[in-house]
Design an enzyme around this catalytic site. Structure first.
Site, PDB file in Angstrom:
ATOM      1  N   ARG A 102     -25.312 -13.315 -82.621  1.00 37.46           N
ATOM      2  CA  ARG A 102     -23.908 -12.943 -82.892  1.00 37.46           C
ATOM      3  C   ARG A 102     -23.823 -12.629 -84.378  1.00 37.46           C
ATOM      4  NH1 ARG A 102     -18.338 -15.774 -81.113  1.00 37.46           N
ATOM      5  NH2 ARG A 102     -18.919 -14.541 -79.296  1.00 37.46           N
ATOM      6  N   HIS A 129     -19.235  -6.332 -77.342  1.00 39.38           N
ATOM      7  CA  HIS A 129     -19.404  -7.698 -76.817  1.00 39.38           C
ATOM      8  C   HIS A 129     -19.825  -7.601 -75.340  1.00 39.38           C
ATOM      9  CE1 HIS A 129     -19.213 -11.897 -76.591  1.00 39.38           C
ATOM     10  NE2 HIS A 129     -17.930 -12.135 -76.777  1.00 39.38           N
ATOM     11  N   GLN A 132     -19.552 -10.709 -72.797  1.00 35.98           N
ATOM     12  CA  GLN A 132     -18.176 -10.999 -72.381  1.00 35.98           C
ATOM     13  C   GLN A 132     -17.763 -10.064 -71.252  1.00 35.98           C
ATOM     14  OE1 GLN A 132     -15.765 -13.400 -73.608  1.00 35.98           O
ATOM     15  NE2 GLN A 132     -14.846 -12.704 -71.705  1.00 35.98           N
ATOM     16  N   ASP A 219      -6.741  -8.882 -76.628  1.00 39.05           N
ATOM     17  CA  ASP A 219      -7.604  -9.627 -77.550  1.00 39.05           C
ATOM     18  C   ASP A 219      -6.824  -9.802 -78.854  1.00 39.05           C
ATOM     19  OD1 ASP A 219      -9.792 -10.789 -78.839  1.00 39.05           O
ATOM     20  OD2 ASP A 219     -10.868  -8.901 -79.147  1.00 39.05           O
ATOM     21  N   CYS A 259     -10.517 -12.535 -73.540  1.00 35.90           N
ATOM     22  CA  CYS A 259     -11.836 -13.082 -73.863  1.00 35.90           C
ATOM     23  C   CYS A 259     -11.745 -14.450 -74.520  1.00 35.90           C
ATOM     24  CB  CYS A 259     -12.598 -12.106 -74.756  1.00 35.90           C
ATOM     25  SG  CYS A 259     -11.695 -11.664 -76.252  1.00 35.90           S
ATOM     26  N   ARG A 287     -18.716 -16.658 -68.034  1.00 35.66           N
ATOM     27  CA  ARG A 287     -19.655 -16.389 -69.125  1.00 35.66           C
ATOM     28  C   ARG A 287     -20.990 -17.070 -68.829  1.00 35.66           C
ATOM     29  NH1 ARG A 287     -17.854 -15.182 -74.253  1.00 35.66           N
ATOM     30  NH2 ARG A 287     -20.079 -14.769 -74.605  1.00 35.66           N
TER      31      ARG A 287
HETATM   32  N1  NVA Z   1     -12.483  -9.347 -81.106  1.00 32.77           N
HETATM   33  C1  NVA Z   1     -12.769 -10.755 -81.225  1.00 32.77           C
HETATM   34  C2  NVA Z   1     -13.489 -11.241 -80.009  1.00 32.77           C
HETATM   35  C3  NVA Z   1     -13.798 -12.709 -80.012  1.00 32.77           C
HETATM   36  C4  NVA Z   1     -14.553 -13.131 -78.789  1.00 32.77           C
HETATM   37  C5  NVA Z   1     -13.603 -10.991 -82.479  1.00 32.77           C
HETATM   38  O1  NVA Z   1     -14.522 -10.203 -82.734  1.00 32.77           O
HETATM   39  O2  NVA Z   1     -13.326 -11.942 -83.205  1.00 32.77           O
HETATM   40  N1   CP Z   2     -15.054 -14.940 -76.020  1.00 29.65           N
HETATM   41  C1   CP Z   2     -15.976 -15.419 -76.859  1.00 29.65           C
HETATM   42  O1   CP Z   2     -16.999 -14.807 -77.135  1.00 29.65           O
HETATM   43  O2   CP Z   2     -15.694 -16.671 -77.328  1.00 29.65           O
HETATM   44  P1   CP Z   2     -16.431 -17.439 -78.495  1.00 29.65           P
HETATM   45  O3   CP Z   2     -16.111 -16.712 -79.779  1.00 29.65           O
HETATM   46  O4   CP Z   2     -15.848 -18.822 -78.454  1.00 29.65           O
HETATM   47  O5   CP Z   2     -17.908 -17.441 -78.246  1.00 29.65           O
END
Ligand code: NVA
Ligand code: CP
Length: 300
Positions: A102, A129, A132, A219, A259, A287
């Site tokens: 990540r 992502h 997800q 989101d 998400c 997930r």
């Molecule tokens: N768009 C959000 C998704 C989190 C799962 C982010 O990148 O923070």
């Molecule tokens: N939706 C998602 O990826 O959650 P986290 O940021 O908690 O991993």
């Protein structure tokens, strides 16, 4: 399938095959059937951003498959002090059987795959992502029976989630609509691709996008790494919200996905969130199953 770097790399058949395996793994888990498909395998999990779901579901998933997962924070790795990704990739390939990462830049994920010799799984970048969205597709099929004839509407930022959702929706045959403010559209190349490969609609009118939707998705207005833009984004996204009035435009039995984490009162109201909590938390559970399927596909 060697890696999961972005959904666009997968064919429709590969996506459906992951979803089928995810359904099977969910069934096995619910019925106490324990198959250690990845016995003895080791997954490194590099996190340059926070996580609740991704971290816990990958770690638990690996344990359930008979393998071992290592949590690697950029605060502790030399990568956080500037060691090049091409060196990190070659080193980790000597110890591990797979890497989940990540991070911010998509290029870093692609480079890990390019310079390493083991499978790489994208656990979120600024661009996309995919893990997800595989869980999202699994949840939609579980509840609606199939993707045929469905319309998915995304309300909010044309961010990593929107980019992956439009690819996932179009590849599985759904219509995709997005309501976003001007200047916050999804990736331009992906818009071109979506228009050429399916039914795609983009507007700044939330009710118009939500019309006849079967699945509504939203989101956060400010993603990880955009904290400094919070005030500016609150202004830009005012009204880009899933609420009771928007739900009236959608189909009666429309489901809502998010998400998570969710910001009640911003992208979604608390009442609508709670009314659809079963769907949203099934999605979070999925997930685990979807990622176990991905790990089996790339690491077995
Ligand atoms: N768009 C959000 C998704 C989190 C799962 C982010 O990148 O923070
Ligand atoms: N939706 C998602 O990826 O959650 P986290 O940021 O908690 O991993």
């Amino acid at each position: 399938m060697k890696h999961l770097l972005k959904l666009g790399d997968l064919s429709r058949e590969e996506i459906l095959s992951i979803l089928n395996l995810a359904d099977q793994l969910k069934y096995e888990r619910k019925n106490g059937i324990c198959n250690e498909y990845l016995k003895g395998k080791k997954l490194g999990m590099i996190f340059q951003k926070s996580s609740t779901r991704t971290r816990v579901s990958f770690e638990v998933g690996m344990y359930e498959l008979g393998g071992y997962a290592l949590f690697l924070s950029n605060r502790d790795l030399q990568i956080g002090r500037g060691e090049p990704v091409e060196d990190t990739a070659r080193v980790l390939s000597r110890y591990l059987d797979g890497i989940m990462i990540r991070t911010f830049e998509q290029k870093e994920v692609e480079d890990l795959a390019k310079y390493g010799t083991i499978p790489v799984i994208n656990g979120l970048t600024d661009y996309c992502h995919p893990c997800q969205v595989l869980a999202d597709l699994m949840t939609i099929r579980e509840r609606k029976g199939s993707f045929k004839g469905l319309k998915m509407t995304f309300v909010g930022d044309g961010n990593n989630m929107a980019n992956s959702l439009m690819v996932g929706a179009i590849k599985t045959g759904m219509k995709f609509a997005i309501a976003c403010p001007k200047g916050y559209e999804p990736d331009a190349e992906l818009i071109k691709w979506a228009k050429a490969n399916g039914e795609f609609e983009m507007t700044a009118d939330v009710a118009a996008a939500a019309k006849d939707a079967d699945v509504l998705y939203t989101d956060v207005w400010a993603s990880m790494g955009q904290e400094e833009e919070k005030a500016k984004r609150e202004k830009a996204f005012a009204g880009f919200q899933i609420n009771a009035s928007i739900m009236k435009a959608a189909n009666k039995d429309a489901m809502i996905l998010h998400c998570l984490p969710a910001h009640r009162g911003e992208e979604i109201t608390a009442d609508v969130f709670e009314a659809h909590a079963d769907e949203i938390f099934d999605e979070a559970e999925n997930r685990l199953h979807a990622q176990k399927a991905v790990m089996c596909k790339v690491m077995r």
